[in-house]
Design an enzyme around this catalytic site. Structure first.
Site, short mmCIF file in Angstrom:
data_model
loop_
_atom_site.label_atom_id
_atom_site.label_comp_id
_atom_site.label_asym_id
_atom_site.label_seq_id
_atom_site.Cartn_x
_atom_site.Cartn_y
_atom_site.Cartn_z
N ARG A 87 20.45 -31.67 0.84
CA ARG A 87 19.51 -31.41 1.95
C ARG A 87 20.08 -30.34 2.89
NH1 ARG A 87 19.78 -31.95 7.84
NH2 ARG A 87 17.66 -32.24 8.58
N THR A 107 19.36 -28.80 18.62
CA THR A 107 19.79 -30.01 17.92
C THR A 107 18.57 -30.92 17.82
OG1 THR A 107 21.14 -32.03 18.09
CG2 THR A 107 20.64 -30.91 20.15
N THR A 142 25.07 -33.01 15.88
CA THR A 142 25.32 -31.58 15.80
C THR A 142 25.94 -31.03 17.08
OG1 THR A 142 23.43 -31.37 14.34
CG2 THR A 142 24.04 -29.41 15.58
N1 ASP Z 1 19.48 -30.56 13.49
C1 ASP Z 1 20.45 -31.22 12.65
C2 ASP Z 1 19.95 -31.24 11.24
O1 ASP Z 1 18.79 -31.52 11.04
C3 ASP Z 1 20.78 -32.62 13.07
C4 ASP Z 1 21.03 -32.84 14.55
O2 ASP Z 1 20.95 -31.94 15.35
O3 ASP Z 1 21.28 -33.99 14.91
O4 ASP Z 1 20.71 -31.04 10.33
#
Ligand code: ASP
Length: 343
Positions: A254, A276, A226
């Site tokens: 999802r 993130t 992200t």
């Molecule tokens: N937080 C993000 C999600 O769960 C993934 C990430 O930050 O790597 O979609």
């Protein structure tokens, strides 16, 4: 067995042996934590992140994004335009899990992305499980000008195209390589994120079939996670933007923390925050709003993000960036590429 079949089998064994856990979902790696911050009582500040788990060597890309964000603000745009511009830069870089590099879902075809933004005036807009656009954060920006706060799924995709956003599938070889690596781990029962005990075969909700081990042969190119940007403009207005392809092992439909109000990003008169990490846990904690409350209480940005990561369950990965009235902060419980302008 023919020689070519023997080679293919040997390759498959090698690939399966070399595949690791989903580093974006768990904190099983040995990467050192990330902590940085500084004071900046006046002027423009822009901070970006390339997702928890991204190596420090990728920080130049995040730095370039922070400079674009600050440049927009410096040329007269507000904090929000700067924060959108910074995140667009990283959506266009294949190594990050957003836009062009967005994770491919378990069927090997579907790409569904989430993005959100918030300003210190309390404006919030988001898209969830959007498909067929290169820059989801620009669609979230378009949603801000509608009477709605969030559009999801096919409606979000159709809205984007109706507004003139080109219809394109944003993918790249890096995202495909990541998909093969993660599916190999899933088929070995080592996907993490709860998928080692969850009966995902029974819950399979894609149109296509479950991939086979032969689909997972690949060289491993690392990709990040992200991407997020927080900005303070010269007038003291704040904005946060966030964009993601979601975690790599997910069912169809999802939705992570990114588009959920108060979870992935938050902004108010005291600052802006972008997170993130393991989205399900970030949602449970309402993490971005929690960090914002610390800023509001007078905690420095660096201390607020440090406390948030220290309080996160150790088994999950997390990273947070923030900018407040007096400075900025970056923290993650493992490695995380980031960029800063305005120190
Ligand atoms: N937080 C993000 C999600 O769960 C993934 C990430 O930050 O790597 O979609």
């Amino acid at each position: 067995m023919k020689r070519s079949a023997l080679i293919a089998t040997a390759l498959l064994i090698l690939v399966l042996a070399g595949c690791g856990y989903d580093r974006s979902a768990t904190n099983a790696g040995n990467d050192p934590p990330t902590l940085a911050g500084g004071s900046a009582a006046a002027g423009v500040v822009a901070v970006t992140h390339g997702g928890v788990g991204s190596p420090p060597e990728w920080s130049p890309d995040c730095q370039a994004a922070a400079e674009v964000a600050a440049g927009h603000v410096g040329s007269g745009s507000g904090a929000l335009d700067g924060a959108v511009a910074g995140t667009v830069v990283m959506e266009n870089i294949p190594r990050f899990n957003a836009g062009t590099g967005a994770n491919i879902r378990l069927d090997g075809h579907t790409i569904q992305m989430d993005a959100a933004l918030m300003t210190s005036a309390g404006e919030f807009a988001a898209v969830a499980v959007i498909e067929r656009v290169r820059n989801p954060i620009t669609v979230a920006r378009l949603v801000l000008d509608t009477p709605h706060r969030m559009l999801a799924g096919e409606g979000a995709t159709r809205f984007a195209h109706a507004m003139g956003v080109p219809d394109e599938v944003p993918t790249c070889p890096e995202a495909e390589a990541k998909w093969r690596r993660r599916v190999a781990a899933l088929l070995r029962g080592e996907a993490g994120g709860g998928y080692d005990t969850f009966d995902w075969r029974r819950a399979w909700n894609f149109v296509g079939p479950i991939p086979s081990p032969a689909d997972t042969l690949v060289e491993d190119h690392g990709v990040g996670d992200t991407v997020g940007t927080v900005v303070r403009d010269a007038e003291g207005n704040f904005a946060a933007t966030l964009s993601t392809g979601g975690t790599s092992i997910t069912l169809h439909g999802r939705v992570g923390d990114v588009p959920i109000y108060g979870c992935g990003c938050y902004a108010g008169p005291a600052g802006a925050v972008a997170c993130t990490g393991h989205g399900e846990e970030i949602i449970r904690l309402g993490l971005a709003r929690e960090v914002y409350r610390r800023l509001e209480a007078g905690v420095s940005a660096q201390e607020a993000v440090r406390e948030a990561c220290a309080g996160f369950p150790v088994e999950w990965s997390v990273g947070v960036i923030a900018v407040g009235r007096d400075g900025w902060g970056v923290a993650a419980n493992r490695s995380m590429a980031y960029g800063v302008v305005g120190e």
